[in-house]
Design a protein around this motif. Structure first.
Motif, PDB file in Angstrom:
ATOM      1  N   SER A 174      17.431   8.153  28.717  1.00 19.29           N
ATOM      2  CA  SER A 174      18.172   6.961  29.122  1.00 19.29           C
ATOM      3  C   SER A 174      17.231   5.768  29.090  1.00 19.29           C
TER       4      SER A 174
ATOM      5  N   VAL B 206      24.207   6.182  33.799  1.00 20.18           N
ATOM      6  CA  VAL B 206      23.352   5.834  32.650  1.00 20.18           C
ATOM      7  C   VAL B 206      22.398   6.976  32.273  1.00 20.18           C
TER       8      VAL B 206
ATOM      9  N   TYR C 216      19.691  13.049  22.481  1.00 23.87           N
ATOM     10  CA  TYR C 216      20.869  12.311  22.971  1.00 23.87           C
ATOM     11  C   TYR C 216      20.369  11.079  23.714  1.00 23.87           C
TER      12      TYR C 216
ATOM     13  N   VAL D 204      21.001   7.406  25.653  1.00 24.28           N
ATOM     14  CA  VAL D 204      21.964   6.616  26.417  1.00 24.28           C
ATOM     15  C   VAL D 204      21.329   5.276  26.785  1.00 24.28           C
TER      16      VAL D 204
ATOM     17  N   HIS E 154      20.204  -1.649  23.873  1.00 28.29           N
ATOM     18  CA  HIS E 154      20.882  -1.007  22.747  1.00 28.29           C
ATOM     19  C   HIS E 154      20.027  -1.068  21.500  1.00 28.29           C
TER      20      HIS E 154
ATOM     21  N   SER F 284      23.636   8.596  19.776  1.00 24.71           N
ATOM     22  CA  SER F 284      23.419   7.529  20.753  1.00 24.71           C
ATOM     23  C   SER F 284      24.750   7.049  21.305  1.00 24.71           C
ATOM     24  N   MET F 285      24.772   6.786  22.605  1.00 27.25           N
ATOM     25  CA  MET F 285      25.919   6.100  23.189  1.00 27.25           C
ATOM     26  C   MET F 285      25.782   4.605  22.896  1.00 27.25           C
TER      27      MET F 285
ATOM     28  N   SER G 214      26.604   7.112  16.377  1.00 23.82           N
ATOM     29  CA  SER G 214      26.848   6.461  17.666  1.00 23.82           C
ATOM     30  C   SER G 214      28.247   6.756  18.173  1.00 23.82           C
TER      31      SER G 214
ATOM     32  N   GLN H 102      27.480   3.594  30.548  1.00 22.89           N
ATOM     33  CA  GLN H 102      27.724   4.186  29.233  1.00 22.89           C
ATOM     34  C   GLN H 102      28.210   5.620  29.335  1.00 22.89           C
ATOM     35  N   THR H 103      27.875   6.312  30.416  1.00 23.25           N
ATOM     36  CA  THR H 103      28.424   7.662  30.567  1.00 23.25           C
ATOM     37  C   THR H 103      29.312   7.763  31.807  1.00 23.25           C
TER      38      THR H 103
ATOM     39  N   GLN I 241      32.507  11.575  33.818  1.00 23.55           N
ATOM     40  CA  GLN I 241      31.172  11.589  33.216  1.00 23.55           C
ATOM     41  C   GLN I 241      31.012  12.782  32.276  1.00 23.55           C
TER      42      GLN I 241
ATOM     43  N   VAL J 292      30.487  12.667  28.116  1.00 25.30           N
ATOM     44  CA  VAL J 292      29.319  13.295  27.486  1.00 25.30           C
ATOM     45  C   VAL J 292      29.755  14.414  26.551  1.00 25.30           C
TER      46      VAL J 292
END
Lengths: 157, 114
Positions: free
Chosen positions: A46, A97, A153, A155, B3, B22-23, B38, B48-49, B58, B62
């Motif tokens: 993150s 996040v 992954y 975020v 970002h 990526s989120m 993405s 974002q999650t 959540q 994910v």
């Protein structure tokens, strides 16, 4: 409504600054996923400035450091230090996040092969793209390779 | 900025032989930096999650993001997930990331920031 355009809004927020030169890429690197998700070792990162209460907080001036967070961490022990987004909700629940609990659940259910230990966080508000390229990215490449990670992954926050 | 940093790291990791996903909640920044794969969720920055103390939401975000990974075949593709922040009111979008968004100490620290 169409999605929020953050680039013009950033410009509005920094009226006395030279316009920020955002990265504009044409090509895209690509590595195919080598195995099904339920066999992959997945690492979580993150950029939301998450750290354990016993770790040093992030600072706001191009902090390029990162924190390693044990995958079994107690979420209540996590803290947030980040200047670039409203952190109130992430402070209440870092999973907003840094979805460590959802990832642990997906591991338990077998949806992913394994959640890599540790998970990672850094403070993504780094103005210098050079320092991201030269300092942060190569460090993550090395850590992930050393940890035999199959999938990363990410975020942002 | 977050970002962009995430996009740059995703690209470097992918180029080194490890696939990434990526989120994003900032579509224009992600379209510019072009991470390999993405997943877009139209929520305010910092979510974002998902929303705080909503573990089902959540987990669902994910899970959907990781599932999207297996369907993305075009480099740079952005999959939009159908989550809506507030079914009845999208006015948060007008106020998001406007002058006054950042904390006063940040504005003072950076200097001259509105």
């Amino acid at each position: 409504m169409s999605p929020i355009a953050y680039i013009p809004r950033t410009r509005e927020m920094y009226p006395r600054h030279t316009p920020y030169r955002w990265v504009l890429n044409e090509d895209v690197p690509w590595t195919p996923l080598a195995k099904p998700l339920n066999q992959c070792k997945v690492a979580l990162v993150s950029s939301g400035g998450v750290h354990h209460k016993d770790q040093e907080p992030f600072h706001t001036r191009d902090d390029t450091s990162h924190r390693e967070i044990p995958k079994g961490v107690t979420v209540e022990d996590l803290r947030i230090s980040h200047f670039g987004y409203r952190t109130q909700d992430a402070r209440k629940d870092p999973n907003c996040v840094f979805p460590i609990e959802p990832m642990r659940k997906l591991e338990e259910e077998g949806a992913i092969g394994r959640l890599a230990d540790p998970a990672y966080s850094f403070m993504g508000g780094i103005y210098s793209t050079r320092r991201v390229h030269e300092e942060v990215a190569p460090r993550f490449v090395q850590m992930l390779k050393d940890n035999n990670v199959d999938l990363f992954y990410l975020v942002p926050a | 900025m977050c970002h962009q940093s995430v996009g740059l790291i995703a690209r470097a990791v992918e180029a080194a032989g490890i696939p990434t996903i990526s989120m994003t909640s900032a579509l224009d920044i992600t379209q510019a930096v072009k991470p390999p794969r993405s997943v877009f969720v139209n929520f305010p920055l910092g979510h974002q999650t998902g929303k705080p103390h909503q573990p089902e939401l959540q987990r669902s975000i994910v899970r959907d993001a990781l599932r999207a990974l297996e369907t993305i075949t075009t480099p740079g593709e952005i999959v939009t997930l159908p989550y809506v922040w507030d079914e009845k009111d999208d006015s948060w979008e007008d106020g998001e990331y406007r002058i006054g968004y950042l904390e006063p100490y940040v504005r003072a620290d950076i200097g001259g920031l509105s």
